[in-house]
Design a protein around this motif. Structure first.
Motif, PDB file in Angstrom:
ATOM      1  N   TRP A 232       0.855  -1.256   0.016  1.00 40.60           N
ATOM      2  CA  TRP A 232       0.042  -0.035   0.014  1.00 40.60           C
ATOM      3  C   TRP A 232       0.716   1.294  -0.065  1.00 40.60           C
ATOM      4  O   TRP A 232       1.628   1.533   0.876  1.00 40.60           O
ATOM      5  N   PRO A 233       0.809   2.128  -1.108  1.00 41.41           N
ATOM      6  CA  PRO A 233       1.365   3.239  -0.989  1.00 41.41           C
ATOM      7  C   PRO A 233       0.721   4.476  -0.472  1.00 41.41           C
ATOM      8  O   PRO A 233      -0.526   4.777  -0.929  1.00 41.41           O
TER       9      PRO A 233
ATOM     10  N   ARG B  65      -0.888   8.201   0.112  1.00 37.27           N
ATOM     11  CA  ARG B  65      -1.261   8.837  -1.016  1.00 37.27           C
ATOM     12  C   ARG B  65      -0.254  10.147  -1.328  1.00 37.27           C
ATOM     13  O   ARG B  65      -0.043  10.249  -2.571  1.00 37.27           O
TER      14      ARG B  65
ATOM     15  N   GLY C 150       4.298   6.765  -5.361  1.00 39.09           N
ATOM     16  CA  GLY C 150       3.620   5.395  -5.123  1.00 39.09           C
ATOM     17  C   GLY C 150       4.435   4.436  -5.694  1.00 39.09           C
ATOM     18  O   GLY C 150       4.710   3.201  -4.992  1.00 39.09           O
ATOM     19  N   GLU C 151       5.109   4.486  -6.807  1.00 40.79           N
ATOM     20  CA  GLU C 151       5.820   3.518  -7.467  1.00 40.79           C
ATOM     21  C   GLU C 151       6.906   3.134  -6.639  1.00 40.79           C
ATOM     22  O   GLU C 151       7.418   1.909  -6.336  1.00 40.79           O
TER      23      GLU C 151
ATOM     24  N   HIS D 236       7.365   3.701  -3.338  1.00 47.24           N
ATOM     25  CA  HIS D 236       6.976   3.305  -2.052  1.00 47.24           C
ATOM     26  C   HIS D 236       6.768   1.636  -2.198  1.00 47.24           C
ATOM     27  O   HIS D 236       7.275   0.851  -1.455  1.00 47.24           O
TER      28      HIS D 236
ATOM     29  N   HIS E  59      -2.702   3.570  -7.687  1.00 47.14           N
ATOM     30  CA  HIS E  59      -1.800   5.135  -7.580  1.00 47.14           C
ATOM     31  C   HIS E  59      -0.586   4.486  -7.542  1.00 47.14           C
ATOM     32  O   HIS E  59       0.552   5.133  -7.545  1.00 47.14           O
ATOM     33  N   GLY E  60      -0.206   3.196  -7.264  1.00 47.77           N
ATOM     34  CA  GLY E  60       1.258   2.553  -7.051  1.00 47.77           C
ATOM     35  C   GLY E  60       1.748   2.197  -8.304  1.00 47.77           C
ATOM     36  O   GLY E  60       2.820   1.780  -8.668  1.00 47.77           O
TER      37      GLY E  60
ATOM     38  N   ASP F  33       0.631   4.259 -11.051  1.00 53.02           N
ATOM     39  CA  ASP F  33       0.177   5.752 -11.715  1.00 53.02           C
ATOM     40  C   ASP F  33       0.800   6.046 -12.906  1.00 53.02           C
ATOM     41  O   ASP F  33       0.026   6.555 -14.191  1.00 53.02           O
TER      42      ASP F  33
ATOM     43  N   THR G  17      -8.624   6.979  -9.067  1.00 55.80           N
ATOM     44  CA  THR G  17      -7.301   7.129  -9.735  1.00 55.80           C
ATOM     45  C   THR G  17      -7.722   7.323 -11.211  1.00 55.80           C
ATOM     46  O   THR G  17      -8.926   7.395 -11.739  1.00 55.80           O
TER      47      THR G  17
END
Length: 314
Positions: free
Chosen positions: A45-46, A48, A52-53, A55, A101-102, A104, A130
Motif C-alpha cells: 500500500w502506497p 497518498r 507511489g511506485e 514506495h 496509484h502505485g 500511476d 485514480t
C-alpha cells in the motif's frame, strides 16, 4: 489451508523497521501460526502523498528480504505452491497491490513488472479515484479507458482483480468485463452496516457470478453492531445468503490500523470464528471454503484465464 486475503503487515515492517518475526504485530509470523493461517496475502500500500511506485518497490524489496531471511515463509505463485508450502509447515506469501496509484506513471508495464516479482492481486483503488477507476471514497465514477485496459491486462497475466475500496460503478463494471473471478479482498455487507466501504447486495451477487470471493473484514466500524466476532459471523452469513457459501473468504485487514473486534486483537485467535459459523448452520465444508478453499478456486481460475484473448469489449 487457511488464507487471509488482506494483511497490511508490509507497511508495519516498513514503518517500524522490523521483520515478520518481530513482536507487537497483529499478523506477524507468530500470530499467523497461532491462528492457523498459512497463506497470507500481503498488501503493498502506497500512502497518498508519496511517490507511489517507489514506495511499492520499497515494500516489495523488504518483503523479498524477509522471504530470503526466514525459512518459515516462502513466496507462492499458485494454489499448488501454496498447498506445498503448507504441507511443508511454511507460510505462503502472496503479494497484492492496494491501489493503482502505485502504478500511476507506468500503468500496464508497471503491473507487468510487479507480476514478475510475484504480484497476484490488483486492488484498483484505495480511498480516492485514480486515473484507472473510481473509489468508494471518491465521486462514484467507474472504470476509465485506462482502467478497462488494465482489467484486460490483469486477466492476461492471471492477476486477480480486487474491488475492495472501489465504487459501486467500478465494482459492477469490473465484474461485467473481467473474464476471471473478481475478489473484494477485505469488505463486509452494506445492508448490515451502511458504510461506503461495504458492499451492496447487487455487488455481492456480481462478484459471486464471476466465481469470485469476498474477504470478511474485521475492522469494527465496518462490522458495526456489537463489533465482535459474532457480528463478523453475521456479515459472513449475509454474504452467504446473497452470494452463496462459495463467495465468502477471510480478509481481516490486520496491521492496517484497524479497530479490531472486541474479542480478537490479532490473527492468533481467528479460529474462534469457526464455531460461530457452525452455530449459524454452516457446514464443515462451507467453513473450509471460507478458510481458504474458495479463494484457491478463484485464484486457480484466474491463472487458467492467463494468456487467453480479451473479449474485445470497448
Amino acid at each position: 489451508m487457511q488464507a487471509d486475503l488482506h494483511l497490511d503487515t508490509p507497511t508495519q515492517l516498513h514503518r517500524r523497521n522490523v521483520g515478520l518475526d518481530a513482536t507487537g504485530l497483529e499478523a506477524g509470523l507468530a500470530q499467523l501460526r497461532a491462528g492457523g493461517t498459512n497463506l497470507a496475502v500481503m498488501a503493498l500500500w502506497p500512502p497518498r502523498r508519496t511517490d507511489g511506485e517507489a514506495h511499492v518497490d520499497a515494500l516489495l524489496t523488504r518483503m523479498e528480504a524477509e522471504d530470503a531471511r526466514l525459512d518459515d515463509v516462502v513466496l507462492v505463485r499458485s494454489p499448488d505452491e501454496a498447498r506445498s508450502a503448507a504441507a511443508a509447515g511454511r507460510v505462503g506469501i502472496v503479494y497484492a497491490l492496494e491501489g493503482t496509484h502505485g502504478i500511476d506513471r507506468s500503468g500496464i508495464p508497471g503491473l507487468e513488472r510487479l507480476h514478475a516479482r510475484g504480484l497476484a492481486l490488483l486492488g484498483l483503488t484505495w480511498t480516492f479515484d485514480t486515473r484507472f477507476a473510481g473509489s468508494s471514497g471518491g465521486k462514484g465514477t467507474g472504470l476509465t479507458a485506462d482502467g478497462r485496459a488494465l482489467v484486460d491486462a490483469a486477466n492476461r497475466l492471471g492477476v486477480l482483480l480486487d474491488v475492495s475500496h472501489a465504487s459501486r460503478a467500478t465494482t459492477l463494471e469490473v465484474c461485467a468485463r473481467s473474464r476471471a473471478p473478481v475478489v473484494a479482498s477485505h469488505s463486509d455487507a452494506h445492508v448490515l452496516t451502511a458504510h461506503p466501504r461495504n458492499l451492496e447486495d447487487d455487488e455481492i451477487r456480481a462478484i459471486a457470478a464471476t466465481g469470485g470471493v469476498i474477504g470478511l473484514n474485521l475492522h469494527r466500524p465496518f462490522l458495526g453492531g456489537t463489533g465482535d466476532l459474532a457480528r463478523a459471523a453475521e456479515h459472513a452469513t449475509h454474504l452467504k445468503r446473497v452470494g452463496g457459501a462459495g463467495v465468502v473468504a477471510l480478509g481481516t485487514d490486520f496491521d492496517g490500523l484497524i479497530v479490531p473486534p472486541r474479542d480478537l486483537p490479532d490473527s492468533g485467535g481467528i479460529a474462534a470464528l469457526w464455531p460461530l459459523l457452525t452455530a449459524r448452520g454452516w457446514s464443515a465444508a462451507e467453513i473450509e471454503g471460507v478458510r481458504g478453499a474458495n479463494f484457491l478456486r478463484a485464484w486457480q481460475a484466474a491463472l487458467a484465464t492467463a494468456g487467453t484473448r480479451a473479449s474485445g469489449t470497448p
